[in-house]
Design a protein around this motif. Structure first.
Motif, mmCIF file in Angstrom:
data_model
loop_
_atom_site.group_PDB
_atom_site.id
_atom_site.type_symbol
_atom_site.label_atom_id
_atom_site.label_comp_id
_atom_site.label_asym_id
_atom_site.label_seq_id
_atom_site.Cartn_x
_atom_site.Cartn_y
_atom_site.Cartn_z
ATOM 1 N N HIS A 24 1.225 -1.339 -0.037
ATOM 2 C CA HIS A 24 0.171 -0.260 0.247
ATOM 3 C C HIS A 24 0.885 1.348 0.091
ATOM 4 C CE1 HIS A 24 0.800 0.438 4.080
ATOM 5 N NE2 HIS A 24 0.230 -1.206 4.501
ATOM 6 N N ASP A 28 4.166 0.885 5.964
ATOM 7 C CA ASP A 28 5.023 0.847 7.103
ATOM 8 C C ASP A 28 5.228 -0.610 6.943
ATOM 9 O OD1 ASP A 28 2.417 -1.405 6.538
ATOM 10 O OD2 ASP A 28 1.086 -0.384 8.178
ATOM 11 N N ASP A 30 4.730 -2.797 8.047
ATOM 12 C CA ASP A 30 4.043 -4.721 7.290
ATOM 13 C C ASP A 30 4.081 -4.682 5.780
ATOM 14 O OD1 ASP A 30 2.498 -7.088 8.058
ATOM 15 O OD2 ASP A 30 0.631 -5.812 8.326
ATOM 16 N N ALA A 31 4.074 -3.047 5.340
ATOM 17 C CA ALA A 31 4.014 -3.472 3.946
ATOM 18 C C ALA A 31 4.872 -4.564 3.405
ATOM 19 C CB ALA A 31 3.382 -2.186 3.835
ATOM 20 N N ASP A 85 -0.855 -6.383 2.334
ATOM 21 C CA ASP A 85 -1.411 -5.713 2.958
ATOM 22 C C ASP A 85 -2.343 -3.760 2.949
ATOM 23 O OD1 ASP A 85 -1.508 -4.850 6.263
ATOM 24 O OD2 ASP A 85 0.122 -3.406 5.783
HETATM 25 MN MN MN Z 1 -0.080 -1.095 6.601
#
Ligand code: MN
Ligand code: 5GP
Ligand code: MN
Length: 314
Positions: A24, A28, A30-31, A85
């Motif tokens: 995305h 972040d 996690d991405a 994500d």
């Molecule tokens: Mn994220």
């Protein structure tokens, strides 16, 4: 869940064409972590895989520069697009969402786009799904693969402090550390910020405002200030005593980007959805297009008032 993970693993294992991994906008931990982990695992399998990303400065240490590539406007023929994500197709960065799309995510608001999807809101991070996927692919774990995957778990659980820190998260983290991740070094490095961040802190904190008797705390990036790695400011103000909801405003070219956090039965997600965004119940966001700070504050006040009333605080 395991059946879907297995289907995606079998599909990826059999693919001969190019695989593009994307995530995305405003990526972040996690991405970046889930994408890089899967990229490295598919590399081990000898796949023609590229990772399209623009990691923010504080996460760039995770990857080597030759590992990530620039955005594309078209997919190569026969390509598979793996989206990680991303709560919705409109938030995907780096490639058009078309053709054979595999959607792997943990946002409850994800419309399950794509040809194949593994969307599980009970997972703390997309990195947890990627961990299970790499197991299903049968790729042998090493620190190079485990470190970015663990990063996704660390950042999406707020360093294992948020309510999504389940026994599964801690067990997975323990397993990944066992594969040779240098945990203390990693968590230290993830907190590094440039000098400009610390210089901006004072200016940002002087914008802090309390509303609805302190139930809502707000702050914004003062106009003219453009701090890289400013994603953490909402994480500071959310600890204002007595607050149930925190909103951080960042003025950008396209409008005002909101970061929203909540606790105590108030839903940041509901506020975000009212403002055209989305995310998780305790952590969500939205972009108010074509408006300035003043109008953004007005809309946020309205949306938060409705949510506080709905949650029984007003
Ligand atoms: Mn994220
Ligand atoms: P952050 O405040 O860290 O940017 O975002 C918090 C959460 O809300 C993340 O899970 C992110 O994916 C989601 N989010 C942030 N902005 C938007 C948005 O504009 N639309 C949607 N659907 N989700 C968002
Ligand atoms: Mn996530």
């Amino acid at each position: 869940y395991w059946e879907k993970v297995g289907t995606v693993a079998n599909t990826l294992r059999e693919l001969e064409g190019p695989i593009l991994i994307v995530s995305h906008v405003d990526p972040d931990g996690d991405a970046i972590g889930s994408s890089l982990g899967l990229y490295r695992a598919l590399k081990v399998l000898g796949k023609k895989v590229s990772w399209i990303a623009d990691p923010p400065r504080y996460l760039r240490f995770l990857a080597r520069e030759e590992e990530y590539s620039n955005p594309v406007e078209r997919l190569p023929p026969g390509a598979t697009l793996v989206v990680l994500d991303a709560a919705e197709p409109g938030r995907v960065a780096g490639a058009p969402v078309e053709g054979f799309v595999i959607n792997i995510d943990h946002h409850g608001t994800n419309p399950r786009f794509g040809y194949l999807s593994v969307v599980d809101p009970s997972k703390a991070a997309t990195a947890q799904i990627v961990k299970d996927l790499i197991d299903a692919l049968g790729v042998e774990w090493n620190p190079e693969i485990a470190t970015p995957v663990l990063t996704g778990l660390i950042t999406d659980t707020g360093n294992f402090r948020f309510a999504n820190t389940t026994p599964e998260v801690l067990r997975t983290a323990a397993e990944l550390v066992g594969y040779g991740v240098k945990l203390a070094e990693l968590t230290d490095r993830l907190q590094w910020r440039p000098a400009s961040y610390f210089k901006a802190l004072g200016a940002v904190l002087s914008t802090v405002g309390f509303h609805f008797g302190g139930l809502l705390v707000t702050a914004h990036l003062p106009p003219g200030l453009n701090v890289e790695d400013s994603d953490d400011f909402v994480g500071l103000i959310r600890y204002a005593e007595g607050s149930q909801i925190a909103v951080f405003f960042r003025e950008r070219e396209e409008g005002v980007k909101l970061s929203i956090r909540s606790r105590g039965g108030v839903s940041a997600q509901a506020v975000a959805v009212r403002l055209g965004g989305g995310g998780h119940v305790p952590a969500a966001g939205a972009t108010l297009h074509g408006v300035g700070l003043e109008e953004a504050y007005r809309r946020v006040m309205e949306a938060v008032r409705e949510e506080l009333e709905h949650a029984g605080y007003l």
